[in-house]
Scaffold this motif. Structure first.
Motif, PDB file in Angstrom:
ATOM      1  N   SER A  28       6.579  21.064 -24.613  1.00 51.94           N
ATOM      2  CA  SER A  28       6.467  21.742 -25.911  1.00 51.94           C
ATOM      3  C   SER A  28       5.008  21.921 -26.311  1.00 51.94           C
ATOM      4  O   SER A  28       4.628  22.962 -26.861  1.00 51.94           O
ATOM      5  CB  SER A  28       7.243  20.966 -26.985  1.00 51.94           C
ATOM      6  N   ALA A  32       3.012  25.538 -26.987  1.00 52.54           N
ATOM      7  CA  ALA A  32       2.215  25.833 -28.182  1.00 52.54           C
ATOM      8  C   ALA A  32       0.791  26.238 -27.822  1.00 52.54           C
ATOM      9  O   ALA A  32       0.195  27.100 -28.481  1.00 52.54           O
ATOM     10  CB  ALA A  32       2.203  24.615 -29.108  1.00 52.54           C
ATOM     11  N   ALA A  41      -3.142  22.316 -32.343  1.00 49.90           N
ATOM     12  CA  ALA A  41      -1.921  21.712 -31.786  1.00 49.90           C
ATOM     13  C   ALA A  41      -1.800  20.266 -32.247  1.00 49.90           C
ATOM     14  O   ALA A  41      -0.710  19.804 -32.620  1.00 49.90           O
ATOM     15  CB  ALA A  41      -1.953  21.784 -30.259  1.00 49.90           C
ATOM     16  N   THR A 219       6.488  29.310 -30.252  1.00 49.87           N
ATOM     17  CA  THR A 219       5.415  28.402 -30.667  1.00 49.87           C
ATOM     18  C   THR A 219       5.861  27.546 -31.841  1.00 49.87           C
ATOM     19  O   THR A 219       5.619  26.326 -31.859  1.00 49.87           O
ATOM     20  CB  THR A 219       4.163  29.208 -31.055  1.00 49.87           C
ATOM     21  N   ILE A 223       6.157  23.488 -31.850  1.00 48.73           N
ATOM     22  CA  ILE A 223       5.478  22.624 -32.818  1.00 48.73           C
ATOM     23  C   ILE A 223       6.477  21.751 -33.550  1.00 48.73           C
ATOM     24  O   ILE A 223       6.258  20.545 -33.739  1.00 48.73           O
ATOM     25  CB  ILE A 223       4.661  23.470 -33.809  1.00 48.73           C
TER      26      ILE A 223
END
Length: 302
Positions: A28, A32, A41, A219, A223
């Motif tokens: 993940s 991102a 991030a 994205t 997040i």
């Protein structure tokens, strides 16, 4: 490791779940990073997780610390346990695969044993721990590979950055034991993430520009996963498992994370790892099992 308990079926299930959650965080974060910089991030990770955990603190009516030194300790803890390792590992993932990042992240336990031996008299370096640390570092060296050592490049620097992040986690564990002992664990996590956010948000804003939520759905989902599920939710689950299984048994989770990260990286992003990475992880895993104590005890009992 001293704090060993027998593991119930429920504890095994929750340890497996924790390994799956943390293993998925590497993918993940990499998703991102396709759209945002590594500092944002990290800022998203600490900021949203902070809000979730303070909500839990409020719902449980956990008393807040009044000593200002505790809040200062939160700031240092956030730097050591979030800002430095999250930042270095996120930057590292721009140049090496998610699976390889997760393998180097597993070296946290090796660095943790060294840090404990350096700073605490009751954590001396025994023969078993020395063997486990030696095997672990042999695994790290194998995963890095001779080619990277001969020709130092951006990929080599990324590997060292991830390892530096793992070392920072180990120093954070020392800091937590010295200055945050006795606090409710959820409060300690919320305070730590607050300290992290006070650093990461202005830093990301100044280096990578203003925050924006106008991002692609992938994205935003990435997040949400690594901030809410794999950080805030994982902290809550971690403390549940710690209470049920003990800190010694929690080392098993460290061994569950890389296979998950490697599999997801290969399946979703087509990442591949060389044989040296797998051999390095095997040595590192053996070192962690030696530190865990079960293999050592079985061998001495023969």
């Amino acid at each position: 490791m001293s704090d060993q308990k027998s593991i119930s079926g429920r504890a095994w299930a929750e340890m497996l779940l924790l390994g799956l959650i943390w293993g998925g965080s590497f993918l993940s974060i990499r998703v991102a990073l396709d759209e945002i910089g590594p500092l944002w991030a990290v800022a998203h990770r600490t900021g949203w997780a902070m809000l979730v955990l303070w909500s839990v603190v409020a719902l449980r009516r956990i008393s807040l610390p009044r000593d200002t030194r505790v809040w200062g300790a939160f700031l240092v803890m956030g730097l050591l346990n979030n800002v430095i390792p999250f930042g270095l590992m996120a930057w590292g993932q721009l140049h090496i695969s998610s699976g390889l990042t997760s393998i180097f992240n597993a070296a946290t336990a090796i660095f943790g044993v060294l840090a404990a031996a350096l700073f605490f008299a009751d954590e001396r370096m025994t023969a078993r721990r020395a063997l486990g640390v030696g095997l672990g570092f042999a695994g790290v060296a194998t995963a890095i590979g001779l080619d990277s050592l001969r020709s130092f490049d951006l990929q080599s620097l990324a590997q060292l950055a991830v390892l530096a992040g793992a070392a920072s986690y180990a120093l954070a564990s020392v800091w937590a034991r010295k200055y945050l002992g006795g606090l409710h664990p959820v409060l300690a996590a919320a305070g730590m993430l607050t300290g992290s956010s006070l650093i990461t948000i202005p830093l990301a804003w100044s280096v990578e520009g203003p925050v924006t939520l106008a991002m692609a759905p992938d994205t935003l989902l990435a997040i949400a996963y690594y901030a809410i599920v794999a950080t805030a939710g994982a902290y809550l689950l971690y403390y549940r498992v710690l209470q049920m299984a003990g800190s010694g048994n929690l080392m098993i989770v460290t061994l569950l994370i890389p296979p998950v990260a490697i599999t997801l990286g290969a399946w979703v992003r087509g990442e591949t790892l060389g044989a040296q990475a797998y051999a390095g992880f095997a040595l590192l895993a053996l070192g962690l099992l030696v530190l865990d104590g079960r293999i050592w005890s079985a061998w001495r009992a023969r």
